[in-house]
Design a protein around this motif. Structure first.
Motif, PDB file in Angstrom:
ATOM      1  N   UNK A 225     -12.124  -4.952  -2.273  1.00 15.65           N
ATOM      2  CA  UNK A 225     -11.686  -5.057  -3.526  1.00 15.65           C
ATOM      3  C   UNK A 225     -10.749  -3.342  -3.172  1.00 15.65           C
ATOM      4  N   UNK A 226     -11.808  -2.621  -3.073  1.00 14.43           N
ATOM      5  CA  UNK A 226     -11.947  -1.210  -2.521  1.00 14.43           C
ATOM      6  C   UNK A 226     -10.816  -0.883  -2.165  1.00 14.43           C
ATOM      7  N   UNK A 227     -10.816  -1.048  -0.637  1.00 12.76           N
ATOM      8  CA  UNK A 227      -9.469  -0.951   0.102  1.00 12.76           C
ATOM      9  C   UNK A 227      -8.234  -1.616  -0.442  1.00 12.76           C
ATOM     10  N   UNK A 228      -8.641  -2.645  -1.233  1.00 11.60           N
ATOM     11  CA  UNK A 228      -6.741  -3.040  -1.790  1.00 11.60           C
ATOM     12  C   UNK A 228      -6.586  -1.691  -2.600  1.00 11.60           C
ATOM     13  N   UNK A 229      -7.557  -1.055  -3.840  1.00 13.34           N
ATOM     14  CA  UNK A 229      -7.343  -0.643  -4.428  1.00 13.34           C
ATOM     15  C   UNK A 229      -6.746   0.817  -4.292  1.00 13.34           C
ATOM     16  N   UNK A 230      -7.286   1.432  -3.406  1.00 17.04           N
ATOM     17  CA  UNK A 230      -7.320   2.837  -2.566  1.00 17.04           C
ATOM     18  C   UNK A 230      -5.557   2.637  -1.835  1.00 17.04           C
ATOM     19  N   UNK A 231      -5.661   1.572  -0.677  1.00 15.94           N
ATOM     20  CA  UNK A 231      -4.013   1.085  -0.622  1.00 15.94           C
ATOM     21  C   UNK A 231      -3.031   1.577  -1.655  1.00 15.94           C
ATOM     22  N   UNK A 232      -3.389   0.376  -3.211  1.00 14.72           N
ATOM     23  CA  UNK A 232      -2.274   0.299  -3.954  1.00 14.72           C
ATOM     24  C   UNK A 232      -1.740   2.254  -4.559  1.00 14.72           C
ATOM     25  N   UNK A 233      -3.372   2.382  -4.481  1.00 21.22           N
ATOM     26  CA  UNK A 233      -3.111   4.008  -5.567  1.00 21.22           C
ATOM     27  C   UNK A 233      -1.967   5.282  -4.475  1.00 21.22           C
ATOM     28  N   UNK A 234      -2.432   5.140  -2.926  1.00 20.61           N
ATOM     29  CA  UNK A 234      -1.485   5.238  -2.125  1.00 20.61           C
ATOM     30  C   UNK A 234      -0.205   5.299  -1.947  1.00 20.61           C
ATOM     31  N   UNK A 235       0.085   3.838  -1.981  1.00 21.67           N
ATOM     32  CA  UNK A 235       1.129   2.839  -1.912  1.00 21.67           C
ATOM     33  C   UNK A 235       2.275   4.228  -3.439  1.00 21.67           C
TER      34      UNK A 235
END
Length: 434
Positions: A225-235
Motif C-alpha cells: 500500500x505504501x509503495x503504491x501510494x508513493x508511486x502514485x504521488x510521483x506519477x
C-alpha cells in the motif's frame, strides 16, 4: 540488616555517569513555545481580549536550545533515547517553520538520520524516515535538499528492497522515498529510478492476487500500500509521455487489487484508478478503456457493499470512497472539498490535488494548516501564492469576542440537540415523514 540499595540502578547514565533522561517535545511545548506567535495567526478567534505579552525571542531561544539537545541525543548509545529524540524533532518540525535553524545543521541531521536508518531497529528506523520527510518539507526544493536526498536516497532504497528488514521499516522508508523524491528531484533519471524501485514492491501484490494457493504472506500488504501510494504521488509529476506508458502498464492490472481482503488496499487501488483515469483523460480527451463495464460493475459493488462479515465502520468508509471513485470513472466528476486555514481557503478539485494533500497531511498531522499558511514549498505546490501577512489592526477586526463565541456555540448546541432528539425519539410518528 537490610540490604543496601544499588545507586543508579533504575537510571540510564551518560558518559559522565550522570542520569540521562529525554523530555520529549510535547504538544504543550508546541502550543506554548513554538506556536506562541502563530496560533492566533491560524485562527483569528483564538486571540484573547487580555493576555500576557510573550517574549518571542526568548521562547525561540528556548526552543532552539531544546532542539540542539535532541539532535545531540540522536547519537546516544541507548536506542530508546535516540528514538525519543527523533520523535521530539518530528513533533517540532511538523508544528513550526525552522528553516534557518535547520539550514545551519542540515548535514548533522542528515548524518544522524542516515545512521539511525542503517543501524537502528524497526521503531527507530520508522522515526528516522519520518524525520527525513519533515526535513525535506522544511527545506523545500533546492540544492540543499538535493544533497540530503543524494545521501539518504540509496539508504532508503536499500531498506525498501531488503526482504530481511522489518515490514514497518520498509513501509516507512517507501513513503519517505516517494515524498523526498517528489520534493527535491529535478533529475528525471532519478525520478524514474525511484518509481521503478517502488513498482518492484507493489506489483508483487498483483502476483499474490493471482496466487490461488495463498503462499504470499498478508503482512506484506501494508508495504504494498505504501509503495503504491508513493508511486502514485510521483506519477503526478511525470512527463505526459511517461504517464501514458505507466497507464498502459498498470490500468489493466490495478482492478485485481479491488478484490483484496484488506480495506486499505482496496481504497488505495480505487483512488489510484481514479487518478489514472483523470490523467489519461487529460492526455487524451477521447480516452477509451476496454473493460469499462466490468470495472464499473466492480466499483458499484464496492460502493454499495453490505457484507455482514465486515465491520460497519469499514463498510461506511469503503462506500464513501468508492462512490467518489465510481463518479470519477463513469462521469468524470470530482466532489470538490474546501480546506480552511486561518483567513484563507483552498479548494481540492481533482484527484491529483487530493493525492498530494492527503500525503502531506499524513506526515504533518495537526501542523498541516500552519504549514499551508507559512511553508513556501507547500504554498507553491498548491499554487497558493506568497504567505498572507496580516497586521495587528486587521487581526483585531477579524477577532470575535468571547461573549459572541459563547452565544454562537450555545445556539448551535441547542439546534443540534433539537435535530438529534427528533431523529432519536422512537415515539415520533413515522407517518408524518410520508
Amino acid at each position: 540488616m537490610p540490604k543496601p540499595k544499588k545507586r543508579g540502578s533504575n537510571h540510564q547514565r551518560g558518559a559522565s555517569g550522570q542520569p540521562r533522561s529525554v523530555q520529549p517535545f510535547s504538544d504543550e511545548d508546541a502550543s506554548i513555545e513554538t506556536m506562541s506567535h502563530c496560533s492566533g495567526f491560524s485562527d483569528p478567534a483564538s486571540f484573547t481580549e487580555d493576555g500576557p505579552e510573550i517574549d518571542e525571542e526568548a521562547t525561540q531561544e528556548d526552543l532552539e536550545y531544546k532542539l540542539k539537545g535532541f539532535i545531540d541525543l540522536t547519537l546516544d548509545k541507548s536506542a530508546k533515547t535516540r528514538q525519543a529524540a527523533l520523535e521530539s524533532l518530528k513533533n517540532a518540525f511538523s508544528s513550526k517553520i525552522l528553516y534557518e535553524f535547520i539550514m545551519e545543521r542540515r548535514m548533522t541531521l542528515t548524518d544522524s538520520i542516515e545512521r539511525c536508518i542503517k543501524k537502528g531497529k524497526s521503531d527507530e528506523q520508522c522515526a528516522a524516515a519520518g524525520l527525513a520527510c519533515l526535513l525535506c518539507v522544511q527545506m523545500g526544493s533546492g540544492i540543499e535538499s538535493e544533497e540530503i536526498f543524494k545521501t539518504l536516497g540509496p539508504v532508503l532504497k536499500k531498506i525498501v528492497c531488503d526482504g530481511t528488514a522489518s515490514i514497518q521499516a520498509r513501509q516507512a522508508c517507501a513513503t519517505c522515498l516517494g515524498i523526498c523524491c517528489f520534493i527535491v528531484t529535478d533529475d528525471i533519471t532519478e525520478l524514474y529510478s525511484t518509481m521503478e524501485c517502488l513498482e518492484n514492491i507493489f506489483t508483487k501484490a498483483y502476483q499474490r492476487d493471482r496466487d490461488t494457493n495463498g503462499v504470499s504472506s498478508t503482512h506484506n500488504t501494508v508495504l504494498h500500500i505504501s509503495a503504491l501510494l508513493a508511486w502514485t504521488l510521483l506519477l503526478t509529476i511525470c512527463p505526459m509521455n511517461e504517464v501514458k506508458k505507466k497507464i498502459e502498464m498498470h490500468l489493466h492490472k490495478l482492478p485485481s487489487l479491488l478484490s483484496c481482503d484488506d480495506l486499505n488496499m482496496r481504497i488505495a487501488a480505487g483512488e489510484t484508478l481514479a487518478l489514472l483515469f483523470e490523467l489519461a483523460r487529460e492526455t487524451d480527451a477521447d480516452f477509451f478503456y476496454e473493460d469499462m463495464e466490468l470495472l464499473t460493475e466492480k466499483l458499484r459493488a464496492l460502493a454499495t457493499d453490505g457484507n455482514k462479515h465486515r465491520a460497519k465502520v469499514d463498510k461506511r468508509k469503503q462506500r464513501s470512497v468508492f462512490r467518489d471513485v465510481l463518479r470519477a470513472v463513469e462521469e468524470r466528476d470530482f466532489p470538490t472539498e474546501m480546506v480552511k486555514f486561518g483567513p484563507e481557503r483552498m479548494y481540492i478539485d481533482c484527484w491529483v490535488k487530493k493525492q498530494t494533500y492527503d500525503t502531506f497531511k499524513d506526515i504533518l498531522g495537526s501542523g498541516m494548516q500552519y504549514h499551508l499558511q507559512s511553508n513556501d514549498f507547500l504554498r507553491n505546490v498548491f499554487e497558493l501564492g506568497p504567505p498572507v501577512m496580516l497586521d495587528a489592526a486587521t487581526l483585531k477586526t477579524m477577532k470575535i469576542s468571547r461573549f459572541e463565541r459563547h452565544l454562537y456555540n450555545s445556539a448551535a448546541f441547542k439546534a443540534r440537540t433539537k435535530a438529534r432528539s427528533k431523529c432519536r425519539d422512537k415515539r415520533a410518528d413515522v407517518g408524518e415523514f410520508f
